[in-house]
Design an enzyme around this catalytic site. Structure first.
Site, PDB file in Angstrom:
ATOM      1  N   LYS A 190       2.287   9.763   8.292  1.00  9.13           N
ATOM      2  CA  LYS A 190       1.450   9.694   9.562  1.00  9.13           C
ATOM      3  C   LYS A 190       1.987  10.202  10.937  1.00  9.13           C
ATOM      4  CE  LYS A 190      -1.294   5.782   7.571  1.00  9.13           C
ATOM      5  NZ  LYS A 190      -0.770   5.252   6.598  1.00  9.13           N
ATOM      6  N   PHE A 236       1.001  -1.130   0.113  1.00  6.50           N
ATOM      7  CA  PHE A 236       0.064  -0.042   0.052  1.00  6.50           C
ATOM      8  C   PHE A 236       0.867   1.240   0.062  1.00  6.50           C
ATOM      9  CE2 PHE A 236      -2.197   3.600   1.724  1.00  6.50           C
ATOM     10  CZ  PHE A 236      -3.436   3.513   1.075  1.00  6.50           C
ATOM     11  N   ASP A 268       9.214   2.774   1.950  1.00  2.00           N
ATOM     12  CA  ASP A 268       7.888   3.517   2.369  1.00  2.00           C
ATOM     13  C   ASP A 268       7.784   3.374   3.703  1.00  2.00           C
ATOM     14  OD1 ASP A 268       5.508   4.429   3.195  1.00  2.00           O
ATOM     15  OD2 ASP A 268       4.160   3.671   1.168  1.00  2.00           O
TER      16      ASP A 268
END
Ligand SMILES: *Cc1c(COP(=O)(O)O)cnc(C)c1O
Length: 398
Positions: free
Chosen positions: A248, A132, A219
């Protein structure tokens, strides 16, 4: 608030019929005054918990001084934050944006420039199944989830997909697919079902990238900033990537993303090739600076490692023998409990019956991402509440 979702919002989310009004640490209160225990931290965002007083003060102080001036000018907080993040990550230069998808877009643009410099006509990025990387068109194409792709074709070209954690598959792609210039992967697949990749795999990829002059791009949007028990997930394998993306937890809920790079990858952009209006403004960077202050002072990465061990051990004690639990795995405070069946409705059940916030990924894996500041009793409480929810899954006919 009515129990029905608003007709004035696009129905892009399956929302629980609950709204929260305030929080404190790992606790939340809904609009009816009910108290909840937060085991997802806004999906790995509020690592310092809710309403952290230092974050609130940093926002208030900076808001009263200066919010935004544009990247037309130098920005002191951005320069300081770039230096500090690079020191933590073993990188050299930073680009600031506003989200994880944007950080990955930045990485993908670096990969294209890297390919162009090597005179590769059609540069490809090697990506993983079940990955993702975001919802923009490029990061969607990089994402290994056919359900997320459906309806949005034609997908952006330039990606070669292989099974994750399989070095032979990556080597085979290197031999067969011309034009690969970079690899993009997560060290623990978050949305993909909480699947950590092996340290040997990461070291093998590093060697492959070195041999082929590919950029190793990690990532760390979900795994970064202490979540897995190290500042960054790749540090468990002792490797140095060429490009690292973050978002995040970096702003503890204030939007900020970053793409870090070292070596030639850090020098690929020239003025005008990339940019962001909001990216790296004084407010966002000061908030992120304060997040790092709190994380360093509290040694939160180490705390995540210790609490994560406790969480895994308690879960195995409590749920190891459960007839529907097939695996309990994780790294630090990123933990998945895989069931032998779809369990999407457990999220609503945990909220309603136990006032516990959990998420479910890939249909059958319960994902826990508690704030790094929670205490031992809260970890045990999460296990206790989740245990009670799962005891009932047979009764509710899941
Ligand atoms: C959440 C996430 C993203 C996307 O971040 P946004 O801020 O929602 O764009 C990208 N990669 C990973 C690994 C993520 O977990």
């Amino acid at each position: 608030m009515t129990p029905h979702p608003s007709p004035h919002l696009m129905p892009a989310y399956a929302r629980q019929p609950i709204a929260f009004e305030r929080g404190e640490g790992a606790r939340l209160w809904d609009t009816h005054g009910n108290e909840y225990l937060d085991a997802i931290a806004g999906v790995a965002v509020t690592s310092l918990g809710h309403a952290h007083p230092e974050i609130a003060a940093a926002i208030a102080e900076q808001a009263a001084l200066l919010l935004h001036t544009s990247n037309v000018f130098r920005i002191g907080w951005q320069e300081r934050l770039g230096e500090r993040l690079c020191a933590l990550a073993g990188m050299e230069r930073a680009f600031f944006c506003n989200s994880g998808a944007e950080a990955n877009e930045t990485a993908l643009k670096l990969a294209r420039l890297h390919g162009r410099r090597a005179q590769v006509a059609l540069p490809q990025v090697l990506v993983m199944e079940h990955s993702f990387h975001g919802r923009t068109l490029a990061t969607l194409a990089a994402t290994g989830n056919p359900a997320a792709h459906a309806g949005f074709e034609p997908l952006l070209p330039g990606f070669v997909r292989v099974p994750g954690n399989d070095l032979d598959a990556a080597r085979q792609a290197a031999a067969q697919a011309p034009g690969i210039v970079a690899v993009l992967l997560e060290t623990v697949q978050g949305e993909g079902g909480v699947r950590p990749v092996g340290a040997d795999y990461l070291r093998g990829l590093r060697a492959l990238c070195d041999a082929r002059d590919w950029l190793l791009m990690v990532d760390e949007v979900q795994t970064g900033l202490g979540r897995t028990g190290q500042w960054f997930g790749y540090q468990h394998a002792g490797i140095a990537p060429d490009v690292v993306t973050l978002a995040k937890a970096l702003g503890n809920g204030f939007p900020i993303g970053a793409c870090l790079a070292r070596g030639p990858a850090a020098r690929l952009f020239s003025p005008g090739q990339h940019g962001s209006t909001f990216g790296g403004n004084p407010l966002a960077c000061r908030v992120a600076w304060t997040v790092l202050d709190v994380m360093e002072r509290g040694q939160l990465p180490r705390r995540a490692a210790v609490l994560g061990q406790r969480l895994l051990a308690r879960l195995r004690e409590r749920l190891g023998g459960h007839p529907h639990v097939v695996a309990i795995r994780g790294q630090g405070l990123m933990v998945g409990i895989e069931l032998d069946r779809d369990c999407q409705e457990l999220m609503g059940l945990a909220l309603e019956r136990e006032r516990l916030l959990i998420t479910v990924t890939r249909g059958a894996t319960i994902r826990l991402l508690p704030p790094l500041v929670c205490d031992e009793a809260q970890i045990d409480d999460i296990v206790e509440r989740l245990g009670r929810v799962l005891e009932n899954v047979i009764e509710i006919g899941l």
